[in-house]
Design a protein around this motif. Structure first.
Motif, PDB file in Angstrom:
ATOM      1  N   THR A 245       0.986  -1.158  -0.053  1.00  0.00           N
ATOM      2  CA  THR A 245       0.013   0.127  -0.196  1.00  0.00           C
ATOM      3  C   THR A 245       0.972   1.393  -0.149  1.00  0.00           C
ATOM      4  OG1 THR A 245      -1.727  -1.284   1.187  1.00  0.00           O
ATOM      5  CG2 THR A 245      -1.898   1.220   1.164  1.00  0.00           C
ATOM      6  N   TYR A 246       1.884   1.240   0.812  1.00  0.00           N
ATOM      7  CA  TYR A 246       2.558   2.599   1.054  1.00  0.00           C
ATOM      8  C   TYR A 246       3.594   3.130   0.176  1.00  0.00           C
ATOM      9  CZ  TYR A 246       5.560  -1.202   3.284  1.00  0.00           C
ATOM     10  OH  TYR A 246       6.231  -2.464   3.090  1.00  0.00           O
ATOM     11  N   GLU A 247       4.090   1.951  -0.558  1.00  0.00           N
ATOM     12  CA  GLU A 247       5.080   2.144  -1.646  1.00  0.00           C
ATOM     13  C   GLU A 247       4.554   1.733  -3.272  1.00  0.00           C
ATOM     14  OE1 GLU A 247       9.012   1.292  -0.560  1.00  0.00           O
ATOM     15  OE2 GLU A 247       9.091   3.216   0.772  1.00  0.00           O
ATOM     16  N   TRP A 248       3.292   1.281  -3.252  1.00  0.00           N
ATOM     17  CA  TRP A 248       2.809   0.778  -4.585  1.00  0.00           C
ATOM     18  C   TRP A 248       3.519  -0.177  -5.084  1.00  0.00           C
ATOM     19  CZ3 TRP A 248       2.369   2.621 -10.014  1.00  0.00           C
ATOM     20  CH2 TRP A 248       1.010   2.106 -10.647  1.00  0.00           C
ATOM     21  N   VAL A 249       4.084   0.155  -6.060  1.00  0.00           N
ATOM     22  CA  VAL A 249       5.045  -1.146  -6.916  1.00  0.00           C
ATOM     23  C   VAL A 249       6.407  -1.188  -6.706  1.00  0.00           C
ATOM     24  CG1 VAL A 249       3.084  -1.311  -8.869  1.00  0.00           C
ATOM     25  CG2 VAL A 249       5.201  -0.032  -9.245  1.00  0.00           C
ATOM     26  N   ALA A 250       6.893   0.065  -5.908  1.00  0.00           N
ATOM     27  CA  ALA A 250       8.106   0.201  -5.727  1.00  0.00           C
ATOM     28  C   ALA A 250       8.951  -1.056  -4.968  1.00  0.00           C
ATOM     29  CB  ALA A 250       8.524   1.445  -5.090  1.00  0.00           C
ATOM     30  N   ALA A 354      -1.678  -4.428   2.514  1.00  0.00           N
ATOM     31  CA  ALA A 354      -1.807  -5.523   1.501  1.00  0.00           C
ATOM     32  C   ALA A 354      -2.847  -4.856   0.285  1.00  0.00           C
ATOM     33  CB  ALA A 354      -2.727  -6.845   1.933  1.00  0.00           C
ATOM     34  N   GLN A 355      -3.771  -3.947   0.755  1.00  0.00           N
ATOM     35  CA  GLN A 355      -4.683  -3.108  -0.191  1.00  0.00           C
ATOM     36  C   GLN A 355      -3.703  -2.481  -1.253  1.00  0.00           C
ATOM     37  OE1 GLN A 355      -7.096  -0.086   1.192  1.00  0.00           O
ATOM     38  NE2 GLN A 355      -8.880  -0.589  -0.249  1.00  0.00           N
ATOM     39  N   LEU A 356      -4.049  -2.646  -2.486  1.00  0.00           N
ATOM     40  CA  LEU A 356      -3.240  -2.090  -3.647  1.00  0.00           C
ATOM     41  C   LEU A 356      -4.221  -0.951  -4.353  1.00  0.00           C
ATOM     42  CD1 LEU A 356      -1.197  -5.090  -4.931  1.00  0.00           C
ATOM     43  CD2 LEU A 356      -0.255  -2.990  -3.390  1.00  0.00           C
ATOM     44  N   GLY A 357      -3.503   0.305  -4.918  1.00  0.00           N
ATOM     45  CA  GLY A 357      -4.163   1.000  -5.728  1.00  0.00           C
ATOM     46  C   GLY A 357      -4.118   0.550  -7.301  1.00  0.00           C
TER      47      GLY A 357
END
Length: 454
Positions: A245-250, A354-357
Protein backbone atom coordinates in the motif's frame (compact mmCIF):
# COMPACT_ATOMS: atom_id res chain seq x y z
CA UNK A 1 89.51 99.31 -0.27
CA UNK A 2 91.34 96.13 0.44
CA UNK A 3 88.57 95.08 2.78
CA UNK A 4 85.98 95.62 0.07
CA UNK A 5 87.97 93.52 -2.37
CA UNK A 6 88.26 90.76 0.19
CA UNK A 7 84.51 90.83 0.81
CA UNK A 8 83.78 90.62 -2.93
CA UNK A 9 86.17 87.71 -3.33
CA UNK A 10 84.74 85.78 -0.43
CA UNK A 11 81.14 86.39 -1.61
CA UNK A 12 82.01 85.22 -5.10
CA UNK A 13 83.62 82.04 -3.79
CA UNK A 14 80.60 81.33 -1.51
CA UNK A 15 78.11 81.88 -4.34
CA UNK A 16 80.06 79.61 -6.66
CA UNK A 17 80.28 76.93 -4.02
CA UNK A 18 76.54 77.18 -3.27
CA UNK A 19 75.66 76.92 -6.96
CA UNK A 20 77.96 73.92 -7.34
CA UNK A 21 76.32 72.22 -4.32
CA UNK A 22 72.83 72.92 -5.66
CA UNK A 23 73.83 71.55 -9.04
CA UNK A 24 75.29 68.44 -7.41
CA UNK A 25 72.07 67.91 -5.36
CA UNK A 26 69.90 68.23 -8.49
CA UNK A 27 72.07 65.76 -10.36
CA UNK A 28 71.90 63.36 -7.40
CA UNK A 29 68.09 63.54 -7.26
CA UNK A 30 67.92 62.99 -11.01
CA UNK A 31 70.20 59.96 -10.67
CA UNK A 32 68.07 58.58 -7.83
CA UNK A 33 64.91 58.90 -9.95
CA UNK A 34 66.64 57.11 -12.79
CA UNK A 35 67.65 54.30 -10.43
CA UNK A 36 64.07 54.02 -9.13
CA UNK A 37 62.72 53.83 -12.66
CA UNK A 38 65.25 51.13 -13.52
CA UNK A 39 64.29 49.18 -10.35
CA UNK A 40 60.59 49.43 -11.23
CA UNK A 41 61.35 48.25 -14.76
CA UNK A 42 63.37 45.30 -13.41
CA UNK A 43 60.56 44.41 -10.96
CA UNK A 44 58.02 44.54 -13.79
CA UNK A 45 60.22 42.36 -15.99
CA UNK A 46 60.68 39.87 -13.12
CA UNK A 47 56.91 39.74 -12.54
CA UNK A 48 56.29 39.17 -16.26
CA UNK A 49 58.95 36.48 -16.30
CA UNK A 50 57.39 34.79 -13.25
CA UNK A 51 53.94 34.89 -14.87
CA UNK A 52 55.36 33.46 -18.08
CA UNK A 53 57.10 30.66 -16.18
CA UNK A 54 53.90 29.81 -14.23
CA UNK A 55 51.85 29.82 -17.45
CA UNK A 56 54.40 27.59 -19.11
CA UNK A 57 54.30 25.20 -16.14
CA UNK A 58 50.50 25.16 -16.17
CA UNK A 59 50.47 24.58 -19.90
CA UNK A 60 52.94 21.70 -19.54
CA UNK A 61 50.79 20.28 -16.72
CA UNK A 62 47.63 20.59 -18.83
CA UNK A 63 49.37 19.02 -21.80
CA UNK A 64 50.66 16.23 -19.58
CA UNK A 65 47.17 15.74 -18.06
CA UNK A 66 45.53 15.80 -21.47
CA UNK A 67 48.04 13.32 -22.78
CA UNK A 68 47.44 11.11 -19.74
CA UNK A 69 43.68 11.35 -20.14
CA UNK A 70 43.95 10.54 -23.82
CA UNK A 71 45.99 7.49 -23.00
CA UNK A 72 43.85 6.46 -19.99
CA UNK A 73 41.09 4.03 -20.88
CA UNK A 74 39.56 3.72 -17.41
CA UNK A 75 37.76 5.92 -14.91
CA UNK A 76 36.73 5.62 -11.26
CA UNK A 77 33.79 7.62 -9.90
CA UNK A 78 32.38 7.68 -6.40
CA UNK A 79 29.68 9.44 -4.45
CA UNK A 80 27.99 9.06 -1.09
CA UNK A 81 25.90 10.76 1.57
CA UNK A 82 25.35 10.87 5.33
CA UNK A 83 22.07 12.06 6.88
CA UNK A 84 20.84 13.38 10.23
CA UNK A 85 17.08 13.74 10.61
CA UNK A 86 14.72 14.76 13.40
CA UNK A 87 11.08 14.15 12.47
CA UNK A 88 7.62 13.48 13.83
CA UNK A 89 6.60 9.94 12.90
CA UNK A 90 3.58 7.68 13.34
CA UNK A 91 4.40 4.33 14.94
CA UNK A 92 1.74 2.35 13.05
CA UNK A 93 -1.24 2.72 10.76
CA UNK A 94 -3.67 3.23 13.67
CA UNK A 95 -1.55 5.89 15.41
CA UNK A 96 -2.79 9.49 15.13
CA UNK A 97 -0.36 11.05 17.63
CA UNK A 98 3.14 11.37 16.18
CA UNK A 99 6.31 11.27 18.25
CA UNK A 100 9.59 12.98 17.44
CA UNK A 101 12.48 10.72 16.55
CA UNK A 102 16.08 11.60 15.65
CA UNK A 103 18.19 9.29 13.49
CA UNK A 104 21.42 9.21 11.54
CA UNK A 105 21.99 7.19 8.41
CA UNK A 106 25.01 6.37 6.29
CA UNK A 107 22.71 6.42 3.29
CA UNK A 108 25.07 5.09 0.67
CA UNK A 109 28.59 4.84 -0.67
CA UNK A 110 28.78 4.15 -4.39
CA UNK A 111 31.75 3.13 -6.53
CA UNK A 112 31.63 3.25 -10.32
CA UNK A 113 34.24 1.63 -12.54
CA UNK A 114 34.36 2.46 -16.27
CA UNK A 115 36.68 0.76 -18.74
CA UNK A 116 37.00 1.53 -22.46
CA UNK A 117 38.08 -1.46 -24.51
CA UNK A 118 38.30 0.74 -27.62
CA UNK A 119 36.52 3.70 -29.17
CA UNK A 120 33.26 1.77 -29.48
CA UNK A 121 33.05 -0.70 -26.57
CA UNK A 122 32.84 0.22 -22.88
CA UNK A 123 31.91 -1.62 -19.69
CA UNK A 124 30.60 0.08 -16.54
CA UNK A 125 30.13 -1.41 -13.07
CA UNK A 126 28.38 0.39 -10.21
CA UNK A 127 28.40 -0.96 -6.64
CA UNK A 128 26.29 0.59 -3.89
CA UNK A 129 26.78 0.00 -0.18
CA UNK A 130 23.61 1.09 1.64
CA UNK A 131 22.91 2.19 5.21
CA UNK A 132 26.09 0.71 6.71
CA UNK A 133 24.07 -2.10 8.26
CA UNK A 134 23.39 -5.81 7.98
CA UNK A 135 21.77 -6.88 4.74
CA UNK A 136 19.27 -9.62 3.99
CA UNK A 137 18.13 -11.61 0.99
CA UNK A 138 14.74 -13.12 0.27
CA UNK A 139 14.38 -16.65 -1.03
CA UNK A 140 11.31 -18.60 -2.12
CA UNK A 141 11.19 -22.21 -0.85
CA UNK A 142 8.94 -24.19 -3.20
CA UNK A 143 9.40 -27.44 -1.23
CA UNK A 144 7.24 -26.19 1.64
CA UNK A 145 3.69 -27.53 1.58
CA UNK A 146 2.25 -24.31 0.15
CA UNK A 147 5.47 -22.61 -0.85
CA UNK A 148 7.01 -20.08 1.54
CA UNK A 149 9.31 -17.05 1.56
CA UNK A 150 12.39 -17.22 3.78
CA UNK A 151 14.65 -14.37 4.80
CA UNK A 152 18.38 -14.91 5.23
CA UNK A 153 20.47 -12.46 7.23
CA UNK A 154 23.92 -11.70 5.87
CA UNK A 155 26.75 -9.97 7.71
CA UNK A 156 28.84 -7.14 6.36
CA UNK A 157 26.19 -4.71 5.14
CA UNK A 158 24.01 -4.57 2.06
CA UNK A 159 25.89 -4.33 -1.21
CA UNK A 160 23.93 -3.89 -4.44
CA UNK A 161 25.18 -4.09 -8.00
CA UNK A 162 23.17 -1.25 -9.50
CA UNK A 163 24.80 -1.43 -12.89
CA UNK A 164 26.79 -3.93 -14.91
CA UNK A 165 26.46 -2.77 -18.48
CA UNK A 166 28.32 -3.03 -21.73
CA UNK A 167 27.89 -0.07 -24.07
CA UNK A 168 28.43 -0.12 -27.81
CA UNK A 169 28.65 3.26 -29.57
CA UNK A 170 28.02 2.75 -33.27
CA UNK A 171 28.25 6.48 -34.05
CA UNK A 172 27.27 9.81 -32.52
CA UNK A 173 23.59 9.06 -33.19
CA UNK A 174 23.19 5.46 -32.05
CA UNK A 175 24.22 3.58 -28.88
CA UNK A 176 23.31 0.22 -27.35
CA UNK A 177 23.47 -0.58 -23.63
CA UNK A 178 23.06 -4.16 -22.44
CA UNK A 179 23.35 -6.03 -19.15
CA UNK A 180 22.10 -4.70 -15.81
CA UNK A 181 21.03 -1.16 -16.73
CA UNK A 182 19.02 1.80 -15.45
CA UNK A 183 15.31 2.07 -16.29
CA UNK A 184 14.81 5.75 -17.24
CA UNK A 185 11.41 6.42 -15.65
CA UNK A 186 11.39 9.70 -13.72
CA UNK A 187 14.34 11.95 -12.93
CA UNK A 188 15.84 9.61 -10.32
CA UNK A 189 18.00 7.72 -12.78
CA UNK A 190 19.43 10.97 -14.17
CA UNK A 191 19.78 13.12 -11.05
CA UNK A 192 20.59 10.82 -8.13
CA UNK A 193 24.01 12.05 -6.96
CA UNK A 194 24.13 14.43 -3.95
CA UNK A 195 24.92 17.49 -6.04
CA UNK A 196 22.10 16.76 -8.50
CA UNK A 197 19.13 17.22 -6.16
CA UNK A 198 18.65 19.95 -3.56
CA UNK A 199 16.73 18.08 -0.83
CA UNK A 200 18.66 16.39 1.97
CA UNK A 201 17.31 13.03 0.73
CA UNK A 202 16.28 11.79 -2.68
CA UNK A 203 12.68 12.72 -3.44
CA UNK A 204 10.29 10.67 -1.28
CA UNK A 205 7.43 11.28 -3.71
CA UNK A 206 9.20 9.29 -6.42
CA UNK A 207 10.15 6.50 -4.01
CA UNK A 208 6.48 6.17 -3.01
CA UNK A 209 5.58 4.93 -6.50
CA UNK A 210 8.59 3.35 -8.21
CA UNK A 211 12.04 1.97 -7.36
CA UNK A 212 14.50 4.85 -7.04
CA UNK A 213 17.48 4.63 -9.40
CA UNK A 214 15.56 1.78 -10.99
CA UNK A 215 17.81 -0.94 -12.43
CA UNK A 216 16.91 -4.12 -14.30
CA UNK A 217 18.56 -6.60 -16.66
CA UNK A 218 17.93 -5.99 -20.35
CA UNK A 219 18.89 -3.92 -23.38
CA UNK A 220 18.53 -0.20 -24.19
CA UNK A 221 18.63 1.22 -27.73
CA UNK A 222 19.49 4.94 -27.71
CA UNK A 223 19.06 7.25 -30.71
CA UNK A 224 20.01 10.95 -30.88
CA UNK A 225 18.96 13.44 -33.53
CA UNK A 226 18.92 17.27 -33.54
CA UNK A 227 18.67 17.62 -29.75
CA UNK A 228 16.24 14.73 -29.27
CA UNK A 229 17.17 11.53 -27.43
CA UNK A 230 14.96 8.44 -27.77
CA UNK A 231 15.40 5.33 -25.62
CA UNK A 232 13.76 1.94 -26.11
CA UNK A 233 14.27 -0.71 -23.43
CA UNK A 234 13.31 -4.35 -22.94
CA UNK A 235 14.05 -5.39 -19.34
CA UNK A 236 12.98 -7.73 -16.59
CA UNK A 237 9.79 -6.65 -14.85
CA UNK A 238 8.50 -6.36 -11.29
CA UNK A 239 7.11 -9.04 -8.99
CA UNK A 240 3.64 -8.27 -7.57
CA UNK A 241 4.15 -10.51 -4.52
CA UNK A 242 5.82 -7.59 -2.75
CA UNK A 243 3.61 -4.72 -3.90
CA UNK A 244 2.47 -2.78 -0.84
CA UNK A 245 0.00 0.00 0.00
CA UNK A 246 2.57 2.56 1.16
CA UNK A 247 5.01 2.28 -1.78
CA UNK A 248 2.71 0.81 -4.43
CA UNK A 249 4.92 -1.14 -6.91
CA UNK A 250 8.31 0.18 -5.72
CA UNK A 251 8.65 -2.71 -3.26
CA UNK A 252 8.18 -5.21 -6.11
CA UNK A 253 11.69 -4.54 -7.35
CA UNK A 254 13.35 -7.96 -7.47
CA UNK A 255 16.69 -6.79 -6.06
CA UNK A 256 15.64 -8.46 -2.78
CA UNK A 257 15.64 -11.90 -4.46
CA UNK A 258 18.75 -14.01 -5.05
CA UNK A 259 17.49 -14.75 -8.57
CA UNK A 260 15.28 -12.52 -10.70
CA UNK A 261 12.25 -14.05 -12.39
CA UNK A 262 12.03 -13.03 -16.05
CA UNK A 263 8.80 -14.62 -17.26
CA UNK A 264 7.24 -11.17 -17.60
CA UNK A 265 9.37 -8.57 -19.38
CA UNK A 266 8.74 -4.82 -19.50
CA UNK A 267 8.89 -2.20 -22.26
CA UNK A 268 10.14 1.32 -21.51
CA UNK A 269 10.04 4.22 -23.96
CA UNK A 270 11.50 7.63 -23.26
CA UNK A 271 11.89 10.78 -25.36
CA UNK A 272 13.87 13.83 -24.20
CA UNK A 273 14.70 17.14 -25.78
CA UNK A 274 17.81 18.93 -24.53
CA UNK A 275 20.07 17.80 -21.71
CA UNK A 276 18.41 17.04 -18.35
CA UNK A 277 21.71 16.67 -16.49
CA UNK A 278 22.94 20.04 -17.82
CA UNK A 279 19.75 21.64 -16.52
CA UNK A 280 17.99 22.41 -19.79
CA UNK A 281 15.66 19.71 -21.03
CA UNK A 282 12.25 18.08 -20.78
CA UNK A 283 10.75 14.76 -21.73
CA UNK A 284 8.21 11.99 -21.35
CA UNK A 285 8.56 8.33 -20.32
CA UNK A 286 6.27 5.30 -20.70
CA UNK A 287 6.61 1.95 -18.93
CA UNK A 288 4.43 -1.14 -19.30
CA UNK A 289 4.76 -4.77 -18.27
CA UNK A 290 2.90 -7.65 -16.65
CA UNK A 291 3.78 -8.58 -13.07
CA UNK A 292 1.93 -11.83 -12.26
CA UNK A 293 4.27 -14.06 -14.25
CA UNK A 294 7.23 -13.00 -12.12
CA UNK A 295 5.57 -14.24 -8.92
CA UNK A 296 7.19 -17.27 -7.35
CA UNK A 297 3.76 -18.66 -6.51
CA UNK A 298 1.86 -17.93 -9.73
CA UNK A 299 -1.12 -20.10 -8.75
CA UNK A 300 -2.09 -17.57 -6.11
CA UNK A 301 -3.31 -14.86 -8.48
CA UNK A 302 -5.53 -14.65 -11.55
CA UNK A 303 -4.86 -12.01 -14.20
CA UNK A 304 -1.71 -10.53 -15.73
CA UNK A 305 -1.29 -7.70 -13.24
CA UNK A 306 -0.33 -5.31 -16.03
CA UNK A 307 1.47 -2.19 -14.82
CA UNK A 308 1.56 1.06 -16.81
CA UNK A 309 3.41 4.23 -15.75
CA UNK A 310 3.52 7.55 -17.60
CA UNK A 311 5.99 10.25 -16.56
CA UNK A 312 6.56 13.89 -17.46
CA UNK A 313 9.79 15.57 -16.37
CA UNK A 314 11.87 18.67 -16.98
CA UNK A 315 14.74 20.85 -15.79
CA UNK A 316 15.62 24.44 -16.61
CA UNK A 317 18.54 26.67 -15.64
CA UNK A 318 18.68 30.45 -16.16
CA UNK A 319 21.54 32.51 -14.72
CA UNK A 320 21.37 31.87 -10.94
CA UNK A 321 17.98 30.11 -11.03
CA UNK A 322 17.25 26.41 -11.37
CA UNK A 323 13.93 24.57 -11.50
CA UNK A 324 13.22 20.83 -11.81
CA UNK A 325 10.07 18.79 -11.67
CA UNK A 326 8.24 15.62 -12.61
CA UNK A 327 4.81 14.00 -12.59
CA UNK A 328 4.14 10.24 -12.48
CA UNK A 329 0.83 8.48 -13.02
CA UNK A 330 0.36 4.72 -12.94
CA UNK A 331 -2.32 2.06 -13.26
CA UNK A 332 -2.26 -1.55 -12.03
CA UNK A 333 -4.64 -4.13 -13.48
CA UNK A 334 -5.97 -6.93 -11.25
CA UNK A 335 -4.97 -4.99 -8.13
CA UNK A 336 -7.78 -6.63 -6.08
CA UNK A 337 -6.70 -10.13 -7.11
CA UNK A 338 -3.08 -9.32 -6.21
CA UNK A 339 -4.21 -7.91 -2.84
CA UNK A 340 -6.13 -11.09 -1.99
CA UNK A 341 -3.28 -13.34 -3.15
CA UNK A 342 -0.67 -11.50 -1.10
CA UNK A 343 -2.83 -11.76 2.02
CA UNK A 344 -2.75 -15.56 1.88
CA UNK A 345 0.78 -16.30 0.63
CA UNK A 346 2.82 -17.92 3.46
CA UNK A 347 5.74 -15.80 4.59
CA UNK A 348 4.57 -12.48 3.10
CA UNK A 349 2.36 -11.23 5.97
CA UNK A 350 1.46 -7.84 4.46
CA UNK A 351 -1.22 -7.18 7.09
CA UNK A 352 -2.80 -3.73 6.75
CA UNK A 353 -0.52 -2.95 3.82
CA UNK A 354 -2.01 -5.52 1.42
CA UNK A 355 -4.55 -3.20 -0.25
CA UNK A 356 -3.20 -1.94 -3.56
CA UNK A 357 -4.18 1.05 -5.61
CA UNK A 358 -5.46 0.49 -9.12
CA UNK A 359 -4.24 4.06 -9.74
CA UNK A 360 -1.39 5.99 -8.16
CA UNK A 361 0.32 9.33 -8.77
CA UNK A 362 3.12 11.55 -7.48
CA UNK A 363 4.87 14.79 -8.35
CA UNK A 364 7.50 17.22 -7.19
CA UNK A 365 8.90 20.60 -8.17
CA UNK A 366 11.99 22.29 -6.73
CA UNK A 367 13.18 25.86 -7.24
CA UNK A 368 16.66 27.07 -6.25
CA UNK A 369 18.62 30.32 -6.38
CA UNK A 370 22.41 30.59 -6.22
CA UNK A 371 23.00 33.44 -3.75
CA UNK A 372 26.81 33.38 -4.12
CA UNK A 373 26.93 36.83 -5.73
CA UNK A 374 24.24 38.27 -3.46
CA UNK A 375 26.28 37.51 -0.33
CA UNK A 376 29.68 38.04 -2.00
CA UNK A 377 30.74 34.44 -1.35
CA UNK A 378 33.57 32.58 -3.03
CA UNK A 379 31.55 29.35 -3.39
CA UNK A 380 27.96 28.50 -4.41
CA UNK A 381 25.19 28.78 -1.80
CA UNK A 382 21.78 27.64 -3.06
CA UNK A 383 18.55 28.63 -1.35
CA UNK A 384 15.72 26.31 -2.37
CA UNK A 385 12.12 25.33 -1.83
CA UNK A 386 10.50 22.02 -2.77
CA UNK A 387 6.92 20.84 -3.07
CA UNK A 388 6.17 17.09 -3.17
CA UNK A 389 2.99 15.03 -3.39
CA UNK A 390 2.26 11.31 -3.56
CA UNK A 391 -0.79 9.09 -3.33
CA UNK A 392 0.03 5.40 -3.89
CA UNK A 393 -3.59 4.36 -3.46
CA UNK A 394 -5.46 7.02 -5.43
CA UNK A 395 -8.12 4.56 -6.62
CA UNK A 396 -8.99 0.92 -5.83
CA UNK A 397 -10.94 -1.68 -7.82
CA UNK A 398 -13.40 -2.35 -4.99
CA UNK A 399 -14.36 -0.42 -1.90
CA UNK A 400 -12.89 2.89 -0.80
CA UNK A 401 -9.25 3.87 -0.95
CA UNK A 402 -7.63 4.85 2.34
CA UNK A 403 -6.43 8.45 2.64
CA UNK A 404 -3.70 7.46 5.11
CA UNK A 405 -0.92 7.61 2.50
CA UNK A 406 -2.19 10.63 0.56
CA UNK A 407 0.49 13.12 1.54
CA UNK A 408 2.12 16.46 0.61
CA UNK A 409 5.18 18.28 1.87
CA UNK A 410 6.82 21.69 1.58
CA UNK A 411 10.52 22.13 2.34
CA UNK A 412 12.94 25.05 2.64
CA UNK A 413 16.69 24.63 2.74
CA UNK A 414 20.21 25.50 1.68
CA UNK A 415 22.99 23.77 -0.26
CA UNK A 416 26.55 25.01 0.29
CA UNK A 417 29.57 23.83 -1.67
CA UNK A 418 32.77 24.56 0.33
CA UNK A 419 34.58 22.93 -2.60
CA UNK A 420 33.11 21.68 -5.86
CA UNK A 421 33.14 18.01 -4.73
CA UNK A 422 31.37 18.37 -1.36
CA UNK A 423 27.87 19.65 -0.61
CA UNK A 424 26.47 20.49 2.84
CA UNK A 425 22.68 20.64 3.17
CA UNK A 426 20.15 21.79 5.77
CA UNK A 427 16.37 21.57 5.45
CA UNK A 428 13.16 22.17 7.36
CA UNK A 429 9.94 20.61 6.08
CA UNK A 430 6.27 20.24 6.87
CA UNK A 431 4.20 17.21 5.90
CA UNK A 432 0.44 17.50 5.30
CA UNK A 433 -1.93 14.51 5.31
CA UNK A 434 -5.26 14.11 3.55
CA UNK A 435 -6.66 12.01 6.39
CA UNK A 436 -8.63 14.46 8.52
CA UNK A 437 -7.57 13.18 11.95
CA UNK A 438 -3.85 13.40 11.19
CA UNK A 439 -2.13 16.66 12.14
CA UNK A 440 0.64 18.16 10.07
CA UNK A 441 4.12 17.01 11.09
CA UNK A 442 7.51 18.68 10.83
CA UNK A 443 11.08 17.58 10.24
CA UNK A 444 14.60 19.00 10.30
CA UNK A 445 17.50 17.36 8.51
CA UNK A 446 21.18 17.81 7.71
CA UNK A 447 23.23 15.93 5.16
CA UNK A 448 26.71 15.81 3.68
CA UNK A 449 27.43 14.46 0.23
CA UNK A 450 30.56 13.98 -1.85
CA UNK A 451 31.28 13.04 -5.47
CA UNK A 452 34.48 12.78 -7.49
CA UNK A 453 35.94 11.26 -10.61
CA UNK A 454 39.51 10.16 -11.34
Amino acid sequence: MNNVLKFIAISTLFLFHHQSFAASETELQTEILKQKEQLQLIEKQLAELKTTMISAQEQRHEEKTASYNNDKNWQINSYGSVLYKSEEIYRNIQDIDPERKATTDLERVVLEFVYDFDAKWQVEIELEYEHGGVGSTLEYDGFEEFGEFETEIEAGGEVIVEKLQAKYTANENFTIKMGHIFVPVGLGTDLHKPGQYFTTQRHWSEATLIPQVWHETGVNLISKWQGFTAQTLITTGLNSEYFRTYEWVATGHQKRFEQVNADDLALTLRLDYGDIKAGKGFGVSYYTGDTSGNRNNTAKVAGDGNLTIIGLHGAYRYENWQVRGQYLFGTLDDSEAITNANKTTPGLKPGNFAQLGSEAESSFVELAYNSQGLFNLSNPLYLYTTYEYANPIKEVEQGNATERFNKESVALGINYFPIKNIVLKAQVAQQMYAQSDLDDSTSFSLSMGYFFSI
